[in-house]
Write a protein that holds these residues in place. Structure first.
Motif, short mmCIF file in Angstrom:
data_model
loop_
_atom_site.label_atom_id
_atom_site.label_comp_id
_atom_site.label_asym_id
_atom_site.label_seq_id
_atom_site.Cartn_x
_atom_site.Cartn_y
_atom_site.Cartn_z
N THR A 1 0.78 -1.22 -0.01
CA THR A 1 -0.08 0.01 0.01
C THR A 1 0.74 1.33 0.03
OG1 THR A 1 -1.59 -1.23 1.23
CG2 THR A 1 -1.86 1.23 1.17
N TRP A 2 1.84 1.34 0.94
CA TRP A 2 2.70 2.39 0.85
C TRP A 2 3.54 2.50 -0.33
CZ3 TRP A 2 8.18 3.13 0.93
CH2 TRP A 2 8.70 4.22 1.28
N LEU A 3 4.10 1.70 -0.84
CA LEU A 3 4.68 1.60 -2.30
C LEU A 3 3.90 2.11 -3.51
CD1 LEU A 3 7.16 -1.60 -2.09
CD2 LEU A 3 7.83 0.83 -2.16
N ASP A 4 2.75 1.69 -3.35
CA ASP A 4 1.69 2.06 -4.45
C ASP A 4 1.34 3.73 -4.28
OD1 ASP A 4 1.67 -0.28 -5.55
OD2 ASP A 4 -0.22 -0.89 -4.71
N THR A 5 1.28 4.01 -2.98
CA THR A 5 0.92 5.51 -2.65
C THR A 5 2.03 6.42 -2.99
OG1 THR A 5 -0.60 4.76 -0.83
CG2 THR A 5 0.10 7.08 -0.97
N GLU A 6 3.16 6.18 -2.49
CA GLU A 6 4.28 6.89 -2.48
C GLU A 6 4.97 6.84 -4.09
OE1 GLU A 6 5.03 9.48 -0.13
OE2 GLU A 6 3.38 8.45 0.81
N THR B 1 6.04 2.69 -10.10
CA THR B 1 6.76 1.37 -9.64
C THR B 1 5.51 0.34 -9.59
OG1 THR B 1 6.60 1.45 -7.42
CG2 THR B 1 8.59 2.21 -8.57
N ALA B 2 6.09 -0.72 -10.41
CA ALA B 2 4.88 -1.84 -10.57
C ALA B 2 5.29 -2.91 -9.73
CB ALA B 2 4.55 -2.23 -12.00
N THR B 3 5.34 -2.89 -8.50
CA THR B 3 5.84 -3.97 -7.44
C THR B 3 4.74 -4.81 -7.24
OG1 THR B 3 7.48 -2.57 -6.74
CG2 THR B 3 7.24 -4.38 -5.46
N GLY B 4 4.90 -6.30 -7.58
CA GLY B 4 3.79 -6.97 -7.09
C GLY B 4 3.79 -7.51 -5.76
N LYS B 5 2.48 -8.13 -5.24
CA LYS B 5 2.54 -8.55 -4.19
C LYS B 5 3.38 -9.60 -3.73
CE LYS B 5 -1.46 -9.72 -3.22
NZ LYS B 5 -3.25 -10.24 -2.87
#
Length: 73
Positions: free
Chosen positions: A25-30, A34-38
């Motif tokens: 959630t933090w990576l997606d928000t900030e 970046t398309a880091t998968g779960k």
């Protein structure tokens, strides 16, 4: 953003005490670019729990990227 920078951010989340969902959630928000998968985050968290705190890729067996032969010297 390259892979090593993303891994450093995942280490940051791990050391901060965030779980994988909070880290995603933090990576997606900030960092929305970046398309880091779960599953990537889960894999890296598993490595960190085992004590592997390096953000570098591990060595793999197989053919090296560059081969020195008489032809290309």
């Amino acid at each position: 953003m390259d892979r090593k920078e993303i891994r450093v951010l995942i280490i940051y989340c791990f050391l901060k005490g965030n779980n994988t969902v909070e880290a995603k959630t933090w990576l997606d928000t900030e960092f929305p670019d970046t398309a880091t998968g779960k599953s990537t985050i889960k894999d890296w968290y598993a490595k960190f729990r085992r004590g592997e705190m390096s953000s570098e890729d591990g060595e793999r067996s197989g053919r090296p990227k560059e081969v020195v032969t008489d032809e290309n010297m």
